[in-house]
Every structure is written in C-alpha cells, then in structure tokens.
Design a protein around this motif. Structure first.
Motif, mmCIF file in Angstrom:
data_model
loop_
_atom_site.group_PDB
_atom_site.id
_atom_site.type_symbol
_atom_site.label_atom_id
_atom_site.label_comp_id
_atom_site.label_asym_id
_atom_site.label_seq_id
_atom_site.Cartn_x
_atom_site.Cartn_y
_atom_site.Cartn_z
ATOM 1 N N PHE A 2 0.822 -1.200 0.000
ATOM 2 C CA PHE A 2 0.000 0.000 0.000
ATOM 3 C C PHE A 2 0.863 1.259 0.000
ATOM 4 O O PHE A 2 0.552 2.237 -0.676
ATOM 5 N N HIS A 3 1.949 1.213 0.775
ATOM 6 C CA HIS A 3 2.809 2.385 0.867
ATOM 7 C C HIS A 3 3.429 2.715 -0.496
ATOM 8 O O HIS A 3 3.496 3.875 -0.896
ATOM 9 N N THR A 6 0.632 3.909 -2.926
ATOM 10 C CA THR A 6 0.200 5.256 -2.546
ATOM 11 C C THR A 6 1.234 6.291 -2.943
ATOM 12 O O THR A 6 0.903 7.341 -3.501
ATOM 13 N N GLN A 52 1.885 6.478 11.865
ATOM 14 C CA GLN A 52 2.262 5.101 11.595
ATOM 15 C C GLN A 52 2.534 4.362 12.902
ATOM 16 O O GLN A 52 2.087 3.226 13.107
ATOM 17 N N GLY A 55 -0.687 3.718 14.854
ATOM 18 C CA GLY A 55 -1.452 2.607 14.317
ATOM 19 C C GLY A 55 -0.936 1.268 14.799
ATOM 20 O O GLY A 55 -1.711 0.382 15.173
ATOM 21 N N ARG A 59 -3.130 -1.349 17.336
ATOM 22 C CA ARG A 59 -3.439 -2.744 17.018
ATOM 23 C C ARG A 59 -2.860 -3.713 18.048
ATOM 24 O O ARG A 59 -3.404 -4.797 18.269
ATOM 25 N N THR A 135 -7.773 6.330 14.201
ATOM 26 C CA THR A 135 -7.156 5.002 14.146
ATOM 27 C C THR A 135 -7.564 4.161 15.347
ATOM 28 O O THR A 135 -7.879 2.971 15.217
ATOM 29 N N PRO A 145 -6.918 -4.779 9.880
ATOM 30 C CA PRO A 145 -5.800 -3.914 9.487
ATOM 31 C C PRO A 145 -5.760 -3.664 7.987
ATOM 32 O O PRO A 145 -5.406 -2.569 7.548
ATOM 33 N N GLN A 149 -5.744 -0.002 6.364
ATOM 34 C CA GLN A 149 -4.633 0.419 5.510
ATOM 35 C C GLN A 149 -5.127 0.861 4.145
ATOM 36 O O GLN A 149 -4.652 1.863 3.594
ATOM 37 N N ALA A 153 -4.841 4.632 2.587
ATOM 38 C CA ALA A 153 -4.138 4.791 1.310
ATOM 39 C C ALA A 153 -5.019 5.543 0.312
ATOM 40 O O ALA A 153 -4.567 6.493 -0.352
#
Length: 249
Positions: A2-3, A6, A52, A55, A59, A135, A145, A149, A153
């Motif tokens: 995803f990073h 994105t 980041q 998050g 979790r 979050t 998650p 995510q 994104a």
C-alpha cells in the motif's frame, strides 16, 4: 504494498500538477509562498511518521469489540470507510464551527492558490490528534488492518486528487467521490459546507452539500475578508498561543 502504491500515485498527481504554470511558480519561484509550501511539506512528514507508530500501537494494545477478519472483506472495508468518513465529516465540521479548533485548521484555508500543496498545509497537532483518535476508534470497532490500511491509502490519494487545480472529473462518480470542483467550493472565502473527506455521502445526508455548476465564475479562495490569521509557517503554527494568551488577559 500500500505504501509503494500510494507513493507512486501521489508522485504521479504532483507531476501532472506541474503542467500548471502557477503551481510551478509556487513550487520553484522566489518569494514567501514557495518557502511556506516547502516548510509545510517537510513539517507534515513528522505527524505522518507519528500516525504510523500510533497505528501499530493501537493494534497491539487496544481491545476490539468485533474480532477482526470475521466479516467478508468487502463488508468490512465498506463499513470501515463509512465510519471513518462520518468521523472525518464531524471533525471537519466542528473545526469550522468552534474558534478554539479553527486555530488548528485555518492553515489549510490560508492559501489563495488552489493546488495539491494545500494537502500539506496543516497543523501537526491537528493531524496527529485527529488521526490517532480515528485510528484508535477503527481498531476498537474491530475493522481489519487491511481495511484500515486500504482506507488510509485511498484517503491520501483522493485528498491530493481533490486539491488539484487541473479540473479532473470522474464523470457521474463526482456525485459520490469528492471532486476538485466540489472541494474548491469548500475553499471559497465565503464558502460553507462540503466537509466530506473522500465521499459526498454525509454532506448530502446532513444538508451541507454544494454542487459546482458549469457556469460558475471563479471566486476568491482563502480566508473570509477581514480575517486576521497570519501568513507564514512559524506564525501560523504558533497562532493558537497568541489566541490563548489573549483569552487569559
């Protein structure tokens, strides 16, 4: 994954924005606007790193009301998106309605040139606190998650997209997905409404949607006439302190 996706999408949108001569001037030309843009951009990386970490912590430590991965992914992602959009709509609305919160949001409206630079024109405290609370809420509600995510994104990409001055449109999807023309009305100096982050859904439900028309003439952007908020990174970041001192005197 995803990073990377994105980042590539964001870089692509910025490169496309370079077709605009005014954007190139605001990016590379001399003057206070260039300095302000780049300073805000560099400073915006700090709360992104913080979120980041927040998050990961959420979790690992927060309880969940629903065990993650018990719902079909499509249902989980849709519910996650709608909850996040509702919270974002409420957060955005109150920032415009309460002076004590506006001092942490006016930075996003201080600019009169509509462009993707606006995405970084934020107060670090606003981003860190709002993002952390969102979050934490999504984690406690038990969304997976992966859904979270994917939502963040898409949020980053669409936030950049709808601040573009290139006149993009998704056709009929503009009635659902916030478009540049739709969000530009939010940035009008006399504008009210259009608080949606990614979707127009809650603006429609709460009666705050204002739709652009093809014959609309360009209107002035930025703060309303008579506003006294400063211009410049340092002054804007510390403005809430001067307001706080004034209230105590």
């Amino acid at each position: 994954m995803f990073h990377v996706a994105t980042a590539l999408a964001l870089v692509g949108l910025v490169l496309l924005e370079l077709r605009n001569p005014r954007f190139r001037a605001d990016t590379f030309g001399p003057g206070p606007r260039r300095r302000r843009n780049w300073t805000f951009f560099v400073a915006s990386l700090v709360p992104m790193y913080f979120l980041q970490s927040a998050g990961v912590w959420s979790r690992a430590h927060l309880p969940t009301l629903i065990v993650p991965d018990t719902l079909p992914f499509a249902v989980d992602f849709l519910a996650c998106t709608l909850v996040a959009e509702l919270v974002s709509w409420i957060s955005h609305y109150v920032k415009h309605r309460f002076a004590s919160l506006w001092v942490f949001h006016f930075q996003h409206h201080r600019e009169e040139h509509f462009s993707v630079w606006m995405v970084s024109h934020t107060h670090g405290l606003e981003v860190a606190i709002s993002g952390t609370l969102l979050t934490a809420l999504l984690t406690v509600l038990g969304f997976s998650p992966l859904s979270m995510q994917l939502y963040f994104a898409l949020y980053a990409v669409l936030l950049t997209y709808h601040h573009s001055d290139m006149g993009y449109s998704l056709g009929w999807l503009d009635w659902i997905v916030v478009s540049p023309a739709y969000h530009r009305l939010h940035h009008h100096s006399q504008g009210r409404g259009n608080y949606g982050s990614m979707l127009t859904v809650f603006d429609v439900l709460f009666g705050t949607a204002s739709w652009p028309r093809p014959d609309d003439s360009p209107a002035a952007l930025g703060l309303p006439p008579g506003s006294t908020e400063p211009f410049g990174f340092r002054a804007e970041m510390l403005h809430f302190l001067s307001r706080w001192r004034g209230q105590r005197q």
